[in-house]
Write a protein that holds these residues in place. Structure first.
Motif, short mmCIF file in Angstrom:
data_model
loop_
_atom_site.label_atom_id
_atom_site.label_comp_id
_atom_site.label_asym_id
_atom_site.label_seq_id
_atom_site.Cartn_x
_atom_site.Cartn_y
_atom_site.Cartn_z
N GLY A 194 0.85 -1.38 0.12
CA GLY A 194 -0.16 -0.09 -0.06
C GLY A 194 0.84 1.45 -0.14
N GLY A 195 1.81 1.12 0.64
CA GLY A 195 2.90 2.33 0.46
C GLY A 195 2.26 3.51 1.23
N ALA A 196 2.60 4.68 0.73
CA ALA A 196 2.26 5.89 1.36
C ALA A 196 0.65 5.98 1.15
N ASP A 197 -0.03 5.70 0.23
CA ASP A 197 -1.40 5.66 -0.04
C ASP A 197 -2.11 4.51 0.25
N PRO A 198 -2.30 3.73 1.01
CA PRO A 198 -2.87 2.56 1.69
C PRO A 198 -4.56 2.74 1.21
#
Length: 370
Positions: A133-137
């Motif tokens: 998901g990284g910085a924008d889950p």
């Protein structure tokens, strides 16, 4: 004896499987090509659309739709689990602990049978959200679910529009093979009784093989029945919806009766005094009845000879019963032998009665291709 044996590669290269593979490949390519146009989903996650096709492409339309829906429910549960773990990581939980928690809880949720096919995706979706998901889950999660849902939709629509699968012919073929196998087992038994050379071990092995064949055919019949649900081709078929199932249940009873007949004949012949147990006229009559039953079982449903074969089987059994009554009256003290003779007659009667509906040509008309 022929018991529905097939080459190991037969299922993989069958016409139905080849068609399913071609439709799945085309649907996956189409879903991937159209995925960037799906609203509320980020283009970089278009590769999830073919995944949606894969989880929804099954040999029947009903199973495609139902499995696709279950998968989406499982994905939604996993995404929720992953977002929860992501939030805990954001407030200080070590990521390794979060990974273990997502996998553990996901495996626990996979034990819910109500999730069906979707339960296998709970832990996977949770891990994807947590690790990818990284910085924008939130954006990843929504794109993941929406794109897979789009793939599921494409898969179901393609399965419905492009030659919707109808497995009636294959079920018909397998039922015919089962009838032939059962008839062959009975003919072999009748020949052995007639020749006073009955060997119970091969007969028992043949009966066990029939049980395995029955299980195989049950799967085909269940698939045929399922393939008619929501299928426009199924509505055009002239075959009654329960025709295959009724024929299968009749053959199941006939196969079980054949096993009982095998046991009864073994009791009557597995001794040195076979001629006392089965006097010549009784033995010939029993062999004739078994052969008549073999002809009845082997006769394909819907043929004009079915009623004649049923009449022959009834007449042969009546003759056997009459001869057993005559012999039993002269040996009334030997009750064990009398019971063994009657056991054979009862097994024959059960098998004939089970096959009686199969002789009704009007009730079992030949199916359309599918």
């Amino acid at each position: 004896m022929h018991l529905l044996h097939r080459a190991w590669w037969a299922d993989a290269l069958s016409a139905d499987r080849l068609l399913l593979a071609a439709k799945t490949a085309a649907a996956a390519a189409l879903a991937w090509y159209l995925a960037p146009l799906v609203p509320f989903a980020q283009n970089e996650y278009s590769y999830y659309a073919p995944l949606g096709v894969l989880v929804s492409m099954y040999p029947t339309i009903a199973r495609s739709a139902f499995t696709g829906l279950q998968t989406l429910i499982g994905l939604a549960a996993g995404i929720g689990l992953g977002l929860g773990a992501q939030a805990l990581v954001g407030i200080g939980m070590p990521r390794i602990v979060a990974v273990a928690a997502v996998v553990g809880i996901g495996v626990l949720l996979a034990g819910l049978r109500s999730l069906g096919s979707g339960r296998d995706w709970v832990a996977i979706a949770g891990l994807f959200v947590l690790l990818l998901g990284g910085a924008d889950p939130d954006g990843y999660s929504s794109s993941y679910l929406i794109t897979v849902a789009f793939g599921v939709l494409v898969g179901v629509v393609v399965n419905l529009i492009v030659i919707p699968p109808l497995h009636l012919r294959r079920a018909e073929e397998r039922l015919v093979q089962l009838r032939e196998s059962l008839g062959e087992a009975l003919r072999t038994m009748g020949d052995a009784v007639e020749a006073r050379a009955f060997d119970p071990e091969p007969a028992r092995a043949a009966a066990a093989g029939l049980a395995d064949a029955l299980a195989d055919v049950r799967e085909e019949v269940a698939l045929a029945d399922e393939s008619r649900r929501y299928n426009p081709r199924g509505r055009r078929s002239s075959l009654p919806r329960d025709a295959h199932r009724r024929r299968l249940e009749a053959l199941a009873v006939a196969a079980e009766s054949t096993r009982e007949l095998t046991a009864a004949v073994a009791e009557l012949t597995d001794a040195d005094d076979v001629d006392r147990r089965l006097p010549l006229e009784v033995r010939h009559s029993l062999a004739t009845a078994i052969h008549a039953l073999a002809g009845l079982v082997s006769d394909r449903a819907g043929t004009d000879t079915g009623v004649l074969r049923l009449h022959d089987a009834d007449a042969a059994l009546d003759d056997y019963v009459e001869r057993v009554q005559r012999v039993s009256a002269s040996t009334a003290s030997d009750r064990v032998l009398t019971l063994d003779r009657w056991d054979a007659g009862v097994a024959l009667r059960r098998a004939i009665d089970a096959c009686r509906p199969l002789a009704d040509a009007a009730a079992t008309s030949a199916p359309e291709s599918g």
